[in-house]
Design an enzyme around this catalytic site. Structure first.
Site, short mmCIF file in Angstrom:
data_model
loop_
_atom_site.label_atom_id
_atom_site.label_comp_id
_atom_site.label_asym_id
_atom_site.label_seq_id
_atom_site.Cartn_x
_atom_site.Cartn_y
_atom_site.Cartn_z
CB ILE A 294 -0.91 0.04 1.24
CG1 ILE A 294 -1.75 -1.25 1.35
CG2 ILE A 294 -1.81 1.27 1.21
CD1 ILE A 294 -2.75 -1.46 0.25
CG PHE A 295 2.12 5.35 -2.41
CD1 PHE A 295 3.47 5.37 -2.12
CD2 PHE A 295 1.51 6.53 -2.77
CE1 PHE A 295 4.20 6.56 -2.17
CE2 PHE A 295 2.23 7.72 -2.85
CZ PHE A 295 3.57 7.73 -2.54
CE1 TYR B 2 -2.39 10.87 -0.24
CE2 TYR B 2 -2.21 8.59 -0.96
CZ TYR B 2 -2.97 9.72 -0.73
OH TYR B 2 -4.33 9.69 -0.98
N GLY B 3 0.18 10.02 3.33
CA GLY B 3 -0.40 10.93 4.32
C GLY B 3 -0.43 10.28 5.68
CB SER B 4 -3.17 9.70 8.11
OG SER B 4 -4.07 8.96 7.30
CD GLU C 265 -6.75 5.43 3.61
OE1 GLU C 265 -6.83 6.41 2.83
OE2 GLU C 265 -6.30 5.53 4.77
#
Length: 210
Positions: A39-40, A42-44, A117
């Site tokens: 899983i990429f 990039y935030g939380s 998500e």
């Protein structure tokens, strides 16, 4: 929280069946020969992944950049003062990490990830290639759906910083979401000019309001 948001007409929740169909589609199109799922982040997900992972790899995604482009009226905001969270939008590049989902609990963990998500239909999950020191790592990225009702990519920088500085919801302050993300990136040696500019301006606004 999501149920209350739907009751108030602030979001439309994805059903459990819709979420499962989505992650099963991702599994069925997995480009990793060994069947592993990354899983990429990039935030939380960088500082609070909330699922079992067995490895993480630093990398850069080309063709997308992070952006405060999703309004939130519940988690990090309210109907009176909506907040903002990050999404991926086309263009540029984005540093982050590939997080490897525990293969012994794959379906269970994907359900957890999608429940987090994909509460609503704000994102399109898709396979992307993350460039790392170990080569390309095919990973799942949650990309912003620009047709989603709460898409906020048209806000100006100043408008975004205003919302980040003032919004608070059931999960806390929108500004803390920003600060936690930047703090996690700093520990990893990542820099994002947009986020750094947001931190500077949000802190100025909060200081002026004291």
């Amino acid at each position: 929280m999501a149920e209350e948001g739907e009751r108030l007409g602030l979001i439309r929740r994805c059903t459990p069946e819709e979420r499962e169909a989505s992650w099963r589609h991702i599994l069925s199109t997995n480009p990793n020969e060994c069947g592993s799922v990354w899983i990429f982040a990039y935030g939380s997900l960088l500082w609070n992944p909330a699922f079992h992972l067995v490895d993480r790899v630093d990398g850069r995604l080309f063709g997308y950049h992070r952006s405060f482009c999703l309004r939130t009226y519940i988690g990090r905001g309210s109907p009176e003062q909506p907040g903002l969270v990050l999404g991926l939008e086309a263009g540029g590049s984005c540093c982050g990490q590939a997080l490897k989902v525990d293969p012994t609990k794959l379906e269970e963990e994907l359900d957890v990830i999608w429940s987090r998500e994909m509460v609503s239909g704000a994102y399109h999950p898709r396979w992307v290639n993350l460039k790392t020191d170990q080569g390309d790592v095919p990973s799942v990225a949650f990309v912003m759906d620009q047709n989603y009702d709460n898409y906020a990519g048209d806000l100006s920088f100043e408008e975004k910083c205003h919302d980040l500085a003032h919004a608070q919801g059931a999960l806390g302050y929108a500004s803390d979401y920003l600060y936690e993300t930047v703090a996690a990136m700093d520990k990893m040696g990542f820099k994002d000019k947009m986020l750094d500019q947001c931190v500077k301006r949000v802190k100025e606004i909060q200081s002026d309001n004291k």
